[in-house]
Motif scaffolding. Structure first.
Motif, PDB file in Angstrom:
ATOM      1  N   SER A 731      43.256 -18.445   4.056  1.00  0.00           N
ATOM      2  CA  SER A 731      41.801 -18.501   4.262  1.00  0.00           C
ATOM      3  C   SER A 731      41.284 -17.299   5.040  1.00  0.00           C
ATOM      4  CB  SER A 731      41.435 -19.795   4.996  1.00  0.00           C
ATOM      5  OG  SER A 731      42.027 -19.815   6.292  1.00  0.00           O
ATOM      6  N   ALA A 732      42.171 -16.670   5.833  1.00  0.00           N
ATOM      7  CA  ALA A 732      41.732 -15.515   6.616  1.00  0.00           C
ATOM      8  C   ALA A 732      41.898 -14.201   5.868  1.00  0.00           C
ATOM      9  CB  ALA A 732      42.512 -15.459   7.923  1.00  0.00           C
ATOM     10  N   LEU A 733      42.683 -14.198   4.806  1.00  0.00           N
ATOM     11  CA  LEU A 733      42.982 -12.940   4.125  1.00  0.00           C
ATOM     12  C   LEU A 733      41.774 -12.285   3.467  1.00  0.00           C
ATOM     13  CD1 LEU A 733      46.470 -13.757   2.551  1.00  0.00           C
ATOM     14  CD2 LEU A 733      45.972 -12.262   4.490  1.00  0.00           C
ATOM     15  N   PRO A 734      40.886 -13.034   2.794  1.00  0.00           N
ATOM     16  CA  PRO A 734      39.747 -12.358   2.159  1.00  0.00           C
ATOM     17  C   PRO A 734      38.880 -11.576   3.146  1.00  0.00           C
ATOM     18  CG  PRO A 734      40.006 -14.563   1.254  1.00  0.00           C
ATOM     19  CD  PRO A 734      40.938 -14.467   2.412  1.00  0.00           C
ATOM     20  N   ALA A 735      38.639 -12.150   4.323  1.00  0.00           N
ATOM     21  CA  ALA A 735      37.827 -11.435   5.310  1.00  0.00           C
ATOM     22  C   ALA A 735      38.555 -10.185   5.801  1.00  0.00           C
ATOM     23  CB  ALA A 735      37.509 -12.353   6.485  1.00  0.00           C
ATOM     24  N   LEU A 736      39.875 -10.295   5.969  1.00  0.00           N
ATOM     25  CA  LEU A 736      40.644  -9.121   6.385  1.00  0.00           C
ATOM     26  C   LEU A 736      40.587  -8.024   5.327  1.00  0.00           C
ATOM     27  CD1 LEU A 736      43.824 -10.728   7.974  1.00  0.00           C
ATOM     28  CD2 LEU A 736      42.164  -9.275   9.118  1.00  0.00           C
ATOM     29  N   TRP A 737      40.732  -8.429   4.069  1.00  0.00           N
ATOM     30  CA  TRP A 737      40.678  -7.444   2.994  1.00  0.00           C
ATOM     31  C   TRP A 737      39.280  -6.819   2.903  1.00  0.00           C
ATOM     32  CZ3 TRP A 737      42.633  -3.912   0.383  1.00  0.00           C
ATOM     33  CH2 TRP A 737      42.123  -3.487  -0.848  1.00  0.00           C
ATOM     34  N   ALA A 738      38.274  -7.633   3.092  1.00  0.00           N
ATOM     35  CA  ALA A 738      36.910  -7.088   3.059  1.00  0.00           C
ATOM     36  C   ALA A 738      36.700  -6.095   4.188  1.00  0.00           C
ATOM     37  CB  ALA A 738      35.901  -8.228   3.153  1.00  0.00           C
ATOM     38  N   ALA A 739      37.239  -6.419   5.367  1.00  0.00           N
ATOM     39  CA  ALA A 739      37.091  -5.498   6.496  1.00  0.00           C
ATOM     40  C   ALA A 739      37.846  -4.199   6.239  1.00  0.00           C
ATOM     41  CB  ALA A 739      37.607  -6.154   7.773  1.00  0.00           C
ATOM     42  N   ALA A 740      39.045  -4.313   5.635  1.00  0.00           N
ATOM     43  CA  ALA A 740      39.848  -3.114   5.378  1.00  0.00           C
ATOM     44  C   ALA A 740      39.242  -2.280   4.254  1.00  0.00           C
ATOM     45  CB  ALA A 740      41.277  -3.513   5.027  1.00  0.00           C
ATOM     46  N   SER A 741      38.875  -2.933   3.166  1.00  0.00           N
ATOM     47  CA  SER A 741      38.359  -2.185   2.018  1.00  0.00           C
ATOM     48  C   SER A 741      36.950  -1.686   2.256  1.00  0.00           C
ATOM     49  CB  SER A 741      38.377  -3.063   0.765  1.00  0.00           C
ATOM     50  OG  SER A 741      37.594  -4.227   0.972  1.00  0.00           O
ATOM     51  N   GLY A 742      36.226  -2.306   3.179  1.00  0.00           N
ATOM     52  CA  GLY A 742      34.868  -1.862   3.469  1.00  0.00           C
ATOM     53  C   GLY A 742      34.787  -0.922   4.640  1.00  0.00           C
ATOM     54  N   PRO A 805      44.344  -6.705  -5.597  1.00  0.00           N
ATOM     55  CA  PRO A 805      43.464  -5.558  -5.273  1.00  0.00           C
ATOM     56  C   PRO A 805      44.098  -4.586  -4.279  1.00  0.00           C
ATOM     57  CG  PRO A 805      42.242  -7.620  -5.180  1.00  0.00           C
ATOM     58  CD  PRO A 805      43.679  -7.989  -5.303  1.00  0.00           C
ATOM     59  N   LEU A 806      44.868  -5.116  -3.334  1.00  0.00           N
ATOM     60  CA  LEU A 806      45.520  -4.242  -2.366  1.00  0.00           C
ATOM     61  C   LEU A 806      46.547  -3.351  -3.056  1.00  0.00           C
ATOM     62  CD1 LEU A 806      45.967  -3.345   0.552  1.00  0.00           C
ATOM     63  CD2 LEU A 806      47.486  -5.302   0.862  1.00  0.00           C
ATOM     64  N   LEU A 807      47.297  -3.921  -3.999  1.00  0.00           N
ATOM     65  CA  LEU A 807      48.232  -3.110  -4.774  1.00  0.00           C
ATOM     66  C   LEU A 807      47.499  -2.069  -5.606  1.00  0.00           C
ATOM     67  CD1 LEU A 807      50.884  -5.719  -6.006  1.00  0.00           C
ATOM     68  CD2 LEU A 807      51.264  -3.797  -4.464  1.00  0.00           C
ATOM     69  N   GLN A 808      46.397  -2.462  -6.184  1.00  0.00           N
ATOM     70  CA  GLN A 808      45.607  -1.521  -6.989  1.00  0.00           C
ATOM     71  C   GLN A 808      45.124  -0.359  -6.126  1.00  0.00           C
ATOM     72  OE1 GLN A 808      44.643  -0.081 -10.218  1.00  0.00           O
ATOM     73  NE2 GLN A 808      44.671  -2.296 -10.611  1.00  0.00           N
ATOM     74  N   TYR A 809      44.663  -0.671  -4.931  1.00  0.00           N
ATOM     75  CA  TYR A 809      44.146   0.368  -4.028  1.00  0.00           C
ATOM     76  C   TYR A 809      45.256   1.293  -3.540  1.00  0.00           C
ATOM     77  CZ  TYR A 809      42.395   2.402   0.326  1.00  0.00           C
ATOM     78  OH  TYR A 809      42.058   3.275   1.332  1.00  0.00           O
ATOM     79  N   SER A 810      46.364   0.712  -3.117  1.00  0.00           N
ATOM     80  CA  SER A 810      47.400   1.500  -2.453  1.00  0.00           C
ATOM     81  C   SER A 810      48.306   2.249  -3.420  1.00  0.00           C
ATOM     82  CB  SER A 810      48.249   0.596  -1.546  1.00  0.00           C
ATOM     83  OG  SER A 810      48.771  -0.495  -2.266  1.00  0.00           O
ATOM     84  N   THR A 811      48.198   1.995  -4.721  1.00  0.00           N
ATOM     85  CA  THR A 811      49.016   2.724  -5.696  1.00  0.00           C
ATOM     86  C   THR A 811      48.184   3.590  -6.628  1.00  0.00           C
ATOM     87  OG1 THR A 811      48.951   0.862  -7.262  1.00  0.00           O
ATOM     88  CG2 THR A 811      50.779   0.923  -5.687  1.00  0.00           C
ATOM     89  N   SER A 812      46.893   3.706  -6.348  1.00  0.00           N
ATOM     90  CA  SER A 812      46.024   4.431  -7.275  1.00  0.00           C
ATOM     91  C   SER A 812      46.173   5.942  -7.159  1.00  0.00           C
ATOM     92  CB  SER A 812      44.560   4.044  -7.023  1.00  0.00           C
ATOM     93  OG  SER A 812      44.159   4.502  -5.737  1.00  0.00           O
ATOM     94  N   LEU A 813      46.665   6.436  -6.033  1.00  0.00           N
ATOM     95  CA  LEU A 813      46.837   7.871  -5.780  1.00  0.00           C
ATOM     96  C   LEU A 813      45.525   8.639  -5.841  1.00  0.00           C
ATOM     97  CD1 LEU A 813      50.121   8.693  -7.769  1.00  0.00           C
ATOM     98  CD2 LEU A 813      49.858   7.862  -5.433  1.00  0.00           C
ATOM     99  N   SER A 814      44.406   7.943  -5.788  1.00  0.00           N
ATOM    100  CA  SER A 814      43.111   8.619  -5.884  1.00  0.00           C
ATOM    101  C   SER A 814      42.538   8.971  -4.520  1.00  0.00           C
ATOM    102  CB  SER A 814      42.105   7.725  -6.635  1.00  0.00           C
ATOM    103  OG  SER A 814      41.949   6.484  -5.954  1.00  0.00           O
ATOM    104  N   THR A 815      43.177   8.487  -3.444  1.00  0.00           N
ATOM    105  CA  THR A 815      42.677   8.760  -2.099  1.00  0.00           C
ATOM    106  C   THR A 815      43.832   9.227  -1.224  1.00  0.00           C
ATOM    107  OG1 THR A 815      43.078   6.506  -1.307  1.00  0.00           O
ATOM    108  CG2 THR A 815      40.932   6.953  -2.336  1.00  0.00           C
ATOM    109  N   PRO A 816      43.545   9.976  -0.176  1.00  0.00           N
ATOM    110  CA  PRO A 816      44.619  10.360   0.753  1.00  0.00           C
ATOM    111  C   PRO A 816      45.299   9.155   1.381  1.00  0.00           C
ATOM    112  CG  PRO A 816      42.637  11.676   1.132  1.00  0.00           C
ATOM    113  CD  PRO A 816      42.254  10.590   0.180  1.00  0.00           C
ATOM    114  N   GLU A 817      44.527   8.063   1.563  1.00  0.00           N
ATOM    115  CA  GLU A 817      45.110   6.874   2.189  1.00  0.00           C
ATOM    116  C   GLU A 817      46.189   6.261   1.296  1.00  0.00           C
ATOM    117  OE1 GLU A 817      41.687   7.182   1.849  1.00  0.00           O
ATOM    118  OE2 GLU A 817      41.487   8.000   3.871  1.00  0.00           O
ATOM    119  N   SER A 818      45.918   6.185  -0.020  1.00  0.00           N
ATOM    120  CA  SER A 818      46.901   5.577  -0.917  1.00  0.00           C
ATOM    121  C   SER A 818      48.177   6.396  -0.968  1.00  0.00           C
ATOM    122  CB  SER A 818      46.310   5.424  -2.322  1.00  0.00           C
ATOM    123  OG  SER A 818      45.971   6.693  -2.860  1.00  0.00           O
TER     124      SER A 818
END
Length: 1253
Positions: A731-742, A805-818
């Protein structure tokens, strides 16, 4: 156009260079890019006249703008400096003509003294430093002397120029610390004969001696400069500001010079230098001394403060010199340790007030305690060395020298012992705690104004790289505890006791108490034997935490109580490992309860304490897991088979596990873990609720990461027991992901501005590094969650809604963070695949990212197993678009491992004679053997595993699809250079993996032997005009030099397949299973090759040409028949592995095992296959009698008898010849003795021996 007119091969003119420099500052992109490209080209080509033209531009002060001149200086500095970081053959500075080098150095020195710009002067000094790395002392032996002469007080140059020269000298000395002596051939790229190498080696030796002499000679003028300017500075003579700057620069030179070429004895005049350094130190601590203050009344109060501050800077650098003496001249400097200890300890730490010490520069404070710590740690000043008895066999002269050295060292030893005894130990301990460890008023203010920032700074101070006063002070106290023992321990505990029982304590007393408690925790390993932490916890810490708990969780507490409460929590986390069960459980409850504190610092400290207590369970788990794994492997149970490297450690693991069990350590750890896990399980709901509630209150990423680390550890510790609490976490993960992705990194001026998170709270958005750490912590939580709960976790929509979505973000290689997250994302990706029976659509959508990663080619070791998982889970259709990229990745992995293996073997063969290597960067080092990189081996093994799975899933299509990869594998196995002795064991591992894949190819399609092996042989013959393959480093009598590719390949295959490892010999079941499978697949494939009409004739000819290979093949094949019953027992064991217990609910592993049930290797009839093999070999050799004679003469009578039994169709007779059914004897010539020494080195072919002979 920029650079136009520079097409001629002559020197580059200053006008052209000026034009290009001007263009490089243009706001027009095309002009700027073209100019920068031209500058890089001139630098890379070492264009004649380029560097000297740059200096001619710097010379033109009135005609050229300062920005252009500064840029010219920077480019010149970089042109020389970048060369130093390159290998010998590509160093541009080495290509610059000697005349130009001389002009550049002379010009740089002249401009250094005359240019009005300090910025340009700084860059010029760096240019001189870079040149010195190359040319001192060989081409510029007088450089140090010249700079010291420029700086001399009677130099004709103005003071500012002399000071520049002295600072330049310091930079040069610092740069020389990284100097490497290289042997440069007369002409780059030419081969150098052995006699030339000896001459070059002698030149290097001569240059080293000249270097030592010139460095030592530089001490005298620097010493005189320091003494002279220190005297003038201490006398407050007119111009004392400049005198102080000179003294500081001179003593800095001494600090840089001392480590360069230690002479064994102190330089002449060191006593005078140290005397003046002591005078400066005394005045730095007390102010201008009347004994030196000649110009009475010359300084007003403001000037006095300025003078004192400058004196402290001078002494700060003098302290660096003292530390250099300790590090490089410990014995001769020992006589000076006592007076400097008196100065540092009594004159500074004890005599000065806490306010006076805190008002000093942090660097000065660090130097004060670092010198003391260095002296305490010096091995020559310890009683073990001072009191050691000299060997009786020492010659008299050496005995005398050693005795004198011990007498000197004893003086330092006695001074240090006196510092740590009696009242002196008490005073020094209290001084360190009061003036270094106790919180300062500004830190208390930060606690209230920015609690998360304060908490973060405290975490940084606890790191190993901290270099600020408090951690250095704590480090000194730890040195004192280690060296001083009982007196220091009692001083520390006595101070804490006095502060504990004092009446109504003041704020300062409470802060001192907190500092003392911190020191007890930091030095717990040293003090734990002198007091009971259990009693301390029960009598003070637990009551304190309990009685104030309600106050902390219902309102904002007062600051000082919060400081003490935070320290108590920290102590529980740092020292709680020795608490008995009931106290540990109570401590954990109290820590969890304080996570709800209204004071954020207290709450975050509670999080860290909970993390520490939970990690203690992980430590026990690691011990038990290692023990249990060793036991399972010894018994042959558990999933899968180990690698060769793991196999070589099995025996040691089993022995250690047995010893631990016998000693009772395992039983104790198991009981302790059971009790603590039970307590943790009872409090986990409260802990998770408090942690997620705290996350909602936090604004900084670093604070959030700390909480997520706790959650991750809790999940890892509890494993499946976390299942009932999955809804709370999910139940806490969506808010954490929103905070991280936003929360992207800020791009404006304020990198720490606040933005609103998904929960509406204000969050500090840091740089990209903070964003990466937040995502990384979230990945860790989810990796442990999915890894422990498997499909249960991914079936939760809230968990899946973050994982994918976290896997999609972190493996996209489109950002320095990924780019920073992709490695951790691979682990989550693999966990997610192993947790599902079939690939969900969300993971199918990740395949474009997988394609991009494969195309990049940097992460194949992690990516290829992911591809394998997709195939095993039935997603082959979705993977088809990636087949070209997969083929390319496999081919690159095989090619890469061959290049690395050949380099590691041939490098050793081409090393120069001993004694000719000149160290890093020398000619000798260019031929040095390259270590075989383990990451290359890992990638190759991943490639072989994927190829094997593809072959099992599509045995008819894959051989043609991956033909280039299989050809490369054959080329690697048959490479003659890998027949050298002492080949790395990882190369053997890779070879075994490749041969298993090729064996499966040939078993399925024996005719492929022609395109994969024989056609390579034909091409090799055409390229070499029909000459046979020559083995690198082959010697006469081995037979290697005349072997074909087919013969080399078969020889290597027989060697690897026949190897027996020690663990198999001594009965480690898992290794025996591995050996039986390796022999069986090799035999099945070789039988197919020998019998098949397409491949058979060529294979038979190659084998018959070397009777030794026939003997080894027959020995291997007959052993497989004898292994057959045990092999099927192995397969039965694998078939009965439990999905939950043995396979850890891993669907990928289940699928990998399931496809082996239809494996041709498993279903083959070894007796029939080997019988056909023997018939074919007998036919090729001229009959059964010829085969039998070869086996008897080159093998053994027993081997010939077994072959005869198989040819006659009597399996019972075969078993009767072995003495027992299902196992073999070890009669040497059959290839099954127990000589383990040759496991890592394939033997030369053609002599009838293999790895097991």
């Amino acid at each position: 156009m920029i650079g136009e007119g520079n097409s001629s091969p002559g020197p580059v003119s200053a006008d052209v260079v000026l034009q290009v420099l001007t263009g490089s500052l243009s706001i027009e992109f095309s002009t700027r890019a073209q100019a920068e490209q031209m500058l890089r080209m001139w630098e890379a080509d070492a264009a004649p006249g380029f560097v000297s033209s740059l200096l001619r531009i710097v010379e033109q002060r009135g005609a050229i703008d300062e920005a252009i001149r500064l840029l010219a200086c920077v480019v010149a500095k970089n042109a020389v400096g970048s060369s130093w970081r390159k290998t010998l053959g590509s160093r541009e500075w080495s290509k610059v003509p000697e005349e130009e080098k001389k002009v550049v150095l002379e010009g740089a020195l002249t401009l250094l003294l005359t240019d009005p710009s300090e910025k340009i002067a700084t860059q010029l000094s760096l240019l001189v430093t870079n040149i010195a790395r190359f040319d001192f002392p060989g081409r510029s032996p007088e450089l140090l002397e010249a700079l010291a002469g420029f700086a001399n007080w009677d130099s004709p140059h103005p003071p500012q120029s002399r000071l520049r020269a002295l600072k330049c000298l310091r930079r040069v000395l610092n740069g020389l610390s990284t100097k490497r002596f290289v042997m440069e051939p007369p002409k780059p790229g030419t081969r150098t004969a052995l006699i030339d190498l000896r001459q070059l080696s002698q030149q290097v030796t001569q240059e080293r001696e000249l270097y030592k002499m010139k460095v030592a000679a530089a001490f005298a003028p620097i010493r005189d400069l320091f003494n002279k300017y220190s005297e003038e500075f201490l006398a407050c003579s007119p111009g004392w500001e400049m005198h102080g700057q000179f003294a500081k620069a001179a003593i800095s030179c001494v600090a840089e010079l001392l480590p360069l070429a230690p002479t064994g004895d102190l330089h002449e005049g060191t006593s005078a230098l140290l005397k003046w350094a002591g005078f400066v130190g005394t005045c730095a601590l007390t102010g201008p001394d009347a004994d030196f203050f000649v110009h009475t009344g010359a300084l007003d109060p403001a000037a006095t403060r300025a003078w004192t501050e400058l004196a402290r800077k001078v002494f700060e650098h003098a302290g660096r010199a003292m530390i250099a003496y300790l590090d490089n001249y410990a014995i001769p400097f020992a006589g000076f340790v006592a007076p400097f200890l008196t100065l540092f300890v009594n004159g500074a730490l004890i005599s000065l007030s806490a306010e006076e010490v805190r008002n000093m520069r942090p660097k000065f404070r660090v130097i004060l305690v670092r010198f003391i710590a260095k002296a305490l740690l010096n091995p020559y000043y310890r009683p073990e060395w001072v009191n050691a008895i000299l060997p009786a066999a020492l010659p008299p002269s050496q005995r005398q020298r050693m005795g004198e050295a011990k007498e000197l060292a004893a003086r330092a030893h006695h001074a240090l012992e006196g510092m740590l005894e009696g009242n002196q130990a008490v005073l020094l301990t209290e001084a360190v705690i009061t003036k270094y460890v106790a919180l300062a008023p500004e830190e208390l203010a930060e606690w209230r104004e920015d609690p998360e920032g304060y908490s973060r700074s405290m975490e940084v101070e606890s790191g190993p790289d901290a270099d600020s006063p408090r951690p250095i002070g704590v480090g000194l106290l730890l040195c004192m505890l280690e060296r001083g023992g009982e007196p220091v321990v009692q001083a520390l505990l006595g101070l804490a006791a006095r502060l504990q029982v004092s009446g109504t304590p003041s704020t300062d007393a409470l802060l001192l108490r907190e500092a003392a408690y911190r020191c007890i925790g930091e030095g717990y390993n040293h003090v734990s034997q002198h007091f009971s932490f259990q009693a301390w916890f029960e009598n003070e810490l637990a009551p304190q935490l309990s009685c104030r708990l309600q106050e902390f969780t219902t309102k904002m507490p007062d600051l000082i109580p919060a400081v003490l409460q935070s320290r108590a929590l920290w102590l529980v986390g740092a020292c709680g490992q020795d608490l008995p069960h009931e106290d540990w459980c109570k401590a954990f409850k109290l820590v969890v309860a304080h996570m709800a504190s209204m004071d954020v610092v207290v709450a975050l400290t509670a999080v860290s304490a909970a993390l520490g207590l939970s990690a203690q369970i992980l430590d026990d788990q690691a011990v038990l897991d290692t023990h249990d794994m060793a036991q399972r492997k010894a018994q042959g149970t558990g999933a899968g088979m180990p690698s060769m490297v793991e196999a070589l450690r099995l025996a040691d693991d089993v022995e250690e596990a047995a010893e631990a069990e016998n000693s009772g350590v395992i039983a104790e750890a198991r009981e302790r873990m059971r009790a603590r896990l039970s307590a943790l399980e009872g409090d986990i709901s409260t802990c998770l609720t408090a942690a997620f509630a705290l996350l909602g209150r936090l604004a900084e990423v670093e604070s959030m990461v700390r909480v997520l680390q706790l959650i991750s550890v809790l999940v890892e510790v509890l494993g499946e027991r976390i299942g009932p609490h999955l809804p709370v976490i999910a139940s806490a993960l969506p808010a954490l992901w929103a905070a991280a992705s936003g929360a992207p990194p800020s791009t404006g001026k304020d990198a720490s501005k606040k933005e609103r998170g998904a929960d509406g709270e204000s969050r500090k958005i840091g740089d990209s590094g903070a964003v990466v750490r937040l995502h990384s912590a979230l990945i860790a939580v989810l990796t442990h969650l999915v890894g422990k709960l498997k499909g249960m976790a991914l079936r939760n929509s809230q968990v899946a809604g973050v994982v994918y979505p976290l896997l999609q973000y972190s493996t996209s290689l489109s950002t320095p963070e990924s780019e920073c997250l992709v490695e951790e994302a691979f682990r989550l990706w693999s966990c997610s695949l192993s947790a599902v029976p079939e690939v969900p659509q969300e993971l199918i959508l990740l395949l474009p990212n997988l394609a991009a990663i494969l195309k990049r080619g940097k992460d194949n070791t992690a990516v290829l197993p992911i591809v394998e998982s997709y195939l095993l889970l039935g997603a082959g259709t979705s993977v088809i678009p990636l087949v070209d990229l997969i083929q390319s990745a496999l081919l690159n992995a095989v090619s890469g491992v061959e290049q690395a293996a050949i380099a590691s073997v041939q490098g050793a063969a081409s090393m120069p004679p001993a004694g000719l290597a000149a160290g890093p960067g020398g000619v000798g080092s260019t031929a040095a053997p390259k270590a075989f990189p383990p990451e290359v081996a890992a990638e190759a093994m991943a490639a072989s595993a994927l190829s094997d799975v593809m072959l099992q899933l599509s045995p008819q299509e894959v051989p043609a699809l991956l033909a280039p990869t299989f050809r490369a594998m054959v080329h690697f196995v048959a490479h003659p250079g890998l027949l050298a002795q002492n080949v790395n064991v990882k190369i053997v591992n890779v070879m075994e993996g490749f041969l298993e894949v090729l064996g499966r190819v040939f078993l399925t399609q024996p005719a492929s032997f022609v395109p994969l092996v024989l056609e390579q042989q034909q091409q090799q013959g055409q390229q070499g005009e029909g000459q046979p393959v020559e083995a690198a480093g082959s010697s006469g009598g081995s037979g290697v030099g005349s072997q074909s590719i087919a013969s080399l390949f078969l020889d290597k295959w027989l060697s690897v397949a026949s190897a027996r490892f020690l663990e198999e010999v001594i009965g480690v079941k898992t290794m025996a299973m591995l050996g039986r499978y390796r022999r069986r697949i090799a035999t099945a494939a070789l039988c197919a090759l020998v019998i098949h009409p397409t491949s058979g004739p060529a294979v038979q000819r190659s084998l018959v040409a070397d009777v030794g290979q026939v003997v080894r093949l027959c020995s291997l094949a007959l052993q497989v028949i004898l292994d057959d019953r045990e092999f099927h027992a192995d397969q039965t064991d694998l078939d009965t592995l439990d999905f939950k217990t043995d396979l850890n609910e891993d669907y990928v592993l289940v699928r990998r095992l399931s496809i082996t049930r239809h494996d041709a290797v498993r279903s083959m009839s070894p007796f029939s296959a080997v019988q056909g093999l023997l018939v074919a070999l007998a036919s090729a050799m001229g009959g059964i009698q010829a085969l039998g004679a070869a086996l008897q003469n080159r093998g053994s009578p027993a081997l010939a008898a077994r072959a005869s039994a198989v040819l006659s169709g009597s399996i019972q007779e075969l078993y009767g010849l072995t003495g027992n059914q299902g196992s073999s004897d070890a009669d040497g010539p059959d290839g099954y003795d127990d000589d383990i020494d040759e496991l890592r080195q394939p033997s030369p072919a053609g002599n009838g021996s293999d790895l097991s002979d």
